[in-house]
Design a protein around this motif. Structure first.
Motif, short mmCIF file in Angstrom:
data_model
loop_
_atom_site.label_atom_id
_atom_site.label_comp_id
_atom_site.label_asym_id
_atom_site.label_seq_id
_atom_site.Cartn_x
_atom_site.Cartn_y
_atom_site.Cartn_z
N THR A 1 0.83 -1.20 0.00
CA THR A 1 0.00 0.00 0.00
C THR A 1 0.87 1.26 0.00
OG1 THR A 1 -1.60 -1.26 1.26
CG2 THR A 1 -1.92 1.12 1.20
N ILE A 2 1.91 1.26 0.86
CA ILE A 2 2.82 2.41 0.92
C ILE A 2 3.51 2.59 -0.44
CG2 ILE A 2 4.97 3.28 1.96
CD1 ILE A 2 4.04 1.90 4.56
N LEU A 3 3.96 1.45 -0.98
CA LEU A 3 4.71 1.50 -2.24
C LEU A 3 3.85 2.03 -3.39
CD1 LEU A 3 7.61 -0.39 -2.53
CD2 LEU A 3 6.29 -0.82 -4.59
N VAL A 4 2.63 1.48 -3.50
CA VAL A 4 1.76 1.90 -4.60
C VAL A 4 1.43 3.39 -4.48
CG1 VAL A 4 -0.58 1.64 -5.55
CG2 VAL A 4 0.81 -0.38 -5.09
N ALA A 5 1.14 3.83 -3.26
CA ALA A 5 0.81 5.25 -3.06
C ALA A 5 2.02 6.12 -3.43
CB ALA A 5 0.39 5.49 -1.61
N ALA A 6 3.21 5.66 -3.05
CA ALA A 6 4.42 6.44 -3.34
C ALA A 6 4.68 6.49 -4.85
CB ALA A 6 5.62 5.82 -2.63
N VAL A 7 4.48 5.35 -5.54
CA VAL A 7 4.71 5.32 -6.99
C VAL A 7 3.74 6.27 -7.69
CG1 VAL A 7 4.49 3.90 -9.07
CG2 VAL A 7 5.71 3.01 -7.10
N ILE A 8 2.49 6.25 -7.25
CA ILE A 8 1.50 7.14 -7.88
C ILE A 8 1.91 8.60 -7.68
CG2 ILE A 8 -0.91 7.94 -7.84
CD1 ILE A 8 -1.67 5.04 -6.99
N ALA A 9 2.29 8.95 -6.44
CA ALA A 9 2.67 10.33 -6.15
C ALA A 9 3.89 10.74 -6.96
CB ALA A 9 2.94 10.48 -4.66
N MET A 10 4.87 9.84 -7.02
CA MET A 10 6.11 10.13 -7.74
C MET A 10 5.82 10.33 -9.24
SD MET A 10 8.46 8.38 -9.81
CE MET A 10 7.97 6.69 -9.55
N ALA A 11 5.04 9.40 -9.82
CA ALA A 11 4.75 9.49 -11.25
C ALA A 11 4.01 10.78 -11.57
CB ALA A 11 3.94 8.27 -11.69
N ARG A 12 3.06 11.09 -10.72
CA ARG A 12 2.27 12.31 -10.99
C ARG A 12 3.14 13.55 -10.91
NH1 ARG A 12 -3.48 11.70 -10.83
NH2 ARG A 12 -3.56 13.93 -10.46
N SER A 13 4.08 13.55 -9.93
CA SER A 13 4.93 14.74 -9.82
C SER A 13 5.87 14.85 -11.02
CB SER A 13 5.70 14.73 -8.50
OG SER A 13 6.60 13.67 -8.52
N LEU A 14 6.11 13.73 -11.70
CA LEU A 14 6.92 13.80 -12.92
C LEU A 14 6.05 14.09 -14.15
CD1 LEU A 14 9.36 10.76 -12.47
CD2 LEU A 14 9.99 13.16 -12.52
N GLY A 15 4.78 14.26 -13.89
CA GLY A 15 3.86 14.57 -15.00
C GLY A 15 3.46 13.34 -15.79
N LEU A 16 3.56 12.17 -15.19
CA LEU A 16 3.19 10.94 -15.91
C LEU A 16 1.82 10.46 -15.46
CD1 LEU A 16 6.56 9.04 -15.35
CD2 LEU A 16 5.86 10.24 -17.41
N ALA A 17 1.08 9.88 -16.39
CA ALA A 17 -0.20 9.27 -16.01
C ALA A 17 0.08 7.89 -15.42
CB ALA A 17 -1.08 9.17 -17.24
N VAL A 18 -0.83 7.43 -14.54
CA VAL A 18 -0.60 6.12 -13.90
C VAL A 18 -1.78 5.18 -14.14
CG1 VAL A 18 0.02 4.97 -11.74
CG2 VAL A 18 0.54 7.39 -12.04
N VAL A 19 -1.45 3.96 -14.55
CA VAL A 19 -2.46 2.92 -14.69
C VAL A 19 -2.13 1.83 -13.68
CG1 VAL A 19 -3.53 1.25 -16.26
CG2 VAL A 19 -2.49 3.32 -17.19
N ALA A 20 -3.13 1.29 -13.00
CA ALA A 20 -2.89 0.15 -12.12
C ALA A 20 -3.36 -1.10 -12.84
CB ALA A 20 -3.63 0.33 -10.81
N GLU A 21 -2.48 -2.11 -12.91
CA GLU A 21 -2.84 -3.36 -13.60
C GLU A 21 -3.35 -4.38 -12.58
OE1 GLU A 21 0.21 -4.33 -17.01
OE2 GLU A 21 1.21 -4.38 -15.07
N GLY A 22 -4.12 -5.32 -13.04
CA GLY A 22 -4.54 -6.44 -12.19
C GLY A 22 -5.47 -6.04 -11.06
N VAL A 23 -6.34 -5.08 -11.32
CA VAL A 23 -7.31 -4.68 -10.28
C VAL A 23 -8.43 -5.73 -10.26
CG1 VAL A 23 -8.87 -2.85 -9.51
CG2 VAL A 23 -6.77 -2.27 -10.74
#
Ligand code: C2E
Ligand code: MG
Ligand code: MG
Length: 540
Positions: free
Chosen positions: A468-490
């Motif tokens: 949970t911590i990792l996914v939230a951090a990846v989303i925040a990091m990607a967004r701050s780099l201006g990247l869109a984020v898709v989550a796979e395997g929901v």
């Protein structure tokens, strides 16, 4: 311990003592003698007076002629010997490195096996192949490639001298023989060792030596190698079987991320047989047009609209049944079939995306997976361009998915291809994000517009604290780099809610739909046509 010492072309061309004597006797001595005779009887101003010494002069003359003949004979013999030696070297040694070639290697391996049979000792046959050597040749040129091969051969020679501990544990007859089989393939054979583990120690040392940077064309180049080891008598009783099994183990090492060594195991044989079978069948499936594409939707974070269709290959063999892409894609990559497969996928997916648009559906993104091998083909950009033209699909509606391992290759060819695709307007997404080791700098260097968080992380959300911590951090990091984020395997509603609340842009997974045939996918789009009420739960 007797360490093997191989001759090289350089030493064969030196003027040795024998040749010197032959040239001296054949040329220089008779010339001096003839000169003396001429001086005394023809050129000397006292020629008349010298008539008395005629007998001596005759003896010197005859002697000189004899010496000249003897010298010529010796010289001729020497030349013949050297020619024979030269053709022997050409036949048995590699001209680039001076190492024994495949023929001599096989002969010596047979001899070693013969001795090992009598002494009950082991022989480890190690097969080394450089990782990505073609790239050095392609980018720095063949002379840099040759220099690298020569240096590799020296490094392998230097670190295959058996260490004292191995030599002591082994026998007096222990030895190592290094050869080059051709291209970037080398072998080193440990003869008469007591434990197969010794081969692992030496292989490790070789890998470390190759990892040290090479300086080529004024640039520091790093390299690595993959090594397969087959041990006599367990893994083969003859040279041919040992070589084949070591080769197989080497491929296994490549498959396990390169830069490592692997001992041969029987299971590799079974896996290799299956691979060979799959290759043949996949070839036929391609010829007979038996592959199909299914499409899996990606939806916005609320789950209300389809944003993209990911094209996923499906193959059902008439005898073996459905075969997972996770199994046949690596086979297609190894055999090079991926290029044909990839082109077919691209063509079919783009044509499908355009067909949906022409049928009046709202345009969505078509996501197509690309394998590393396709990207390193110089024709990739051309073929994407051609397919887009043929299908009439706008580049803005195509996105190519590449994995972290591909981006990790980080070579100029890959980067250049990505840049050109980006300029064309084609999107690039980083697939399976989090499974590799890609650093943030790659995300900045490469024109990536979207990351897809791997399903192995999504799986643990929201119950597993680390995920949970990792996914939230990846989303925040990607967004701050201006990247869109898709989550796979929901797969669950809880996952979808957590991801949406964490700022994830799009979701993909069985919660919404698995990959389905094109006709079924069209139904999702049909539901979004004006006049259809969107599903308030977000589940189609
Ligand atoms: P991928 O690109 O990461 O594709 C997603 C994989 O996850 C697909 O497996 C999909 O069916 C599966 N998946 C999607 N949602 C869920 C979920 O909720 N739960 C679970 N457990 N799995 C889910 P698939 O179709 O077996 O494909 C596996 C991999 O094979 C793909 O991973 C992709 O790397 C590769 N592949 C598939 N088609 C192609 C292709 O046309 N070209 C290339 N180069 N690779 C392909
Ligand atoms: Mg994908
Ligand atoms: Mg993926």
């Amino acid at each position: 311990m007797a360490s093997a010492k191989w001759g090289s072309f350089g030493s064969s061309l030196k003027l040795d003592r024998g040749s010197f004597l032959a040239y001296f006797m054949g040329g220089i001595v008779p010339l001096i003698a003839l000169g003396a005779v001429a001086d005394r009887y023809a050129l000397s101003p006292f020629a008349e007076a010298a008539k008395d010494d005629f007998a001596i002069g005759l003896i010197v003359l005859v002697g000189s002629i004899c010496l000249l003949s003897l010298g010529s004979f010796l010289m001729l013999r020497r030349l013949v010997q050297q020619t024979i030696r030269q053709s022997h070297l050409l036949a048995y040694y590699d001209s680039l490195t001076g190492l024994p070639n495949r023929k001599l290697f096989t002969d010596r391996l047979e001899q070693s096996l013969h001795q090992a049979r009598r002494s009950d000792r082991l022989v480890a046959m190690c097969f080394l192949d450089l990782d990505g050597f073609k790239l050095v040749n392609d980018t720095l040129g063949h002379s840099a490639g040759d220099r690298m091969l020569r240096e590799v051969s020296e490094r392998v020679m230097n670190c295959t001298r058996l260490s004292d501990s191995i030599a002591r544990a082994s026998s007096e007859e222990s030895s190592v023989a290094v050869s080059r089989l051709g291209g970037d393939e080398f072998t080193f054979v440990l003869n008469g060792i007591a434990r197969s583990d010794d081969a692992g120690i030496v292989a490790d040392r070789v890998l470390n030596a190759i990892r040290k940077p090479f300086v080529l064309e004024g640039r520091e180049v790093t390299a690595s190698a993959s090594i397969g080891i087959a041990v006599f008598p367990h893994d083969g009783e003859d040279a041919e079987t040992l070589l084949r099994n070591a080769d197989r183990a080497m491929y296994w090492a490549k498959g396990r991320g390169r830069n490592n060594y692997q001992f041969y195991a029987e299971s590799m044989n079974t896996a290799a047989k299956r691979k060979i079978e799959l290759e043949g069948r996949l070839r036929r499936a391609l010829d007979d047009d038996d592959l199909t594409l299914h499409y899996q939707p990606m939806r916005n974070a609320e789950g209300t609209t389809v944003t993209s269709a990911e094209a996923l290959l499906r193959w059902e063999d008439p005898d073996l049944g459905p075969i997972s892409p996770a199994e046949f894609i690596p086979v297609a990559e190894e055999t090079g079939l991926i290029v044909r497969v990839g082109e077919w996928v691209l063509r079919t997916a783009c044509a499908q995306a355009q067909a949906w648009q022409e049928a009046g559906y709202r345009p969505i993104r078509m996501s197509v997976n690309l394998s590393g091998r396709q990207i390193r083909r110089t024709t990739l950009v051309e073929s994407v361009d051609r397919v887009l033209r043929e299908s009439n699909l706008s580049p803005a509606h195509l996105e190519l998915e590449i994995t972290e391992s591909t981006i990790m290759q980080d070579d100029d060819v890959t980067l250049e291809a990505f840049r050109e695709l980006d300029e064309m307007g084609v999107g690039l997404a980083l697939d399976d994000f989090g499974t590799g080791y890609s650093s943030l700098s790659y995300l900045r260097r490469f024109p990536i517009s979207r990351v897809k968080i791997d399903r192995s992380f999504v799986n643990g959300v929201p119950d597993n604290k680390d995920d949970t911590i990792l996914v939230a951090a990846v989303i925040a990091m990607a967004r701050s780099l201006g990247l869109a984020v898709v989550a796979e395997g929901v797969e669950t509603r809880e996952q979808a809610d957590f991801l949406r609340d964490s700022g994830c842009d799009e979701l993909q997974g069985y919660l919404f739909s698995p990959a389905v045939p094109a006709e079924d996918f069209a139904r999702f789009l049909e539901k979004e046509k004006p006049g259809h009420e969107p599903d308030p739960t977000g589940t189609p």
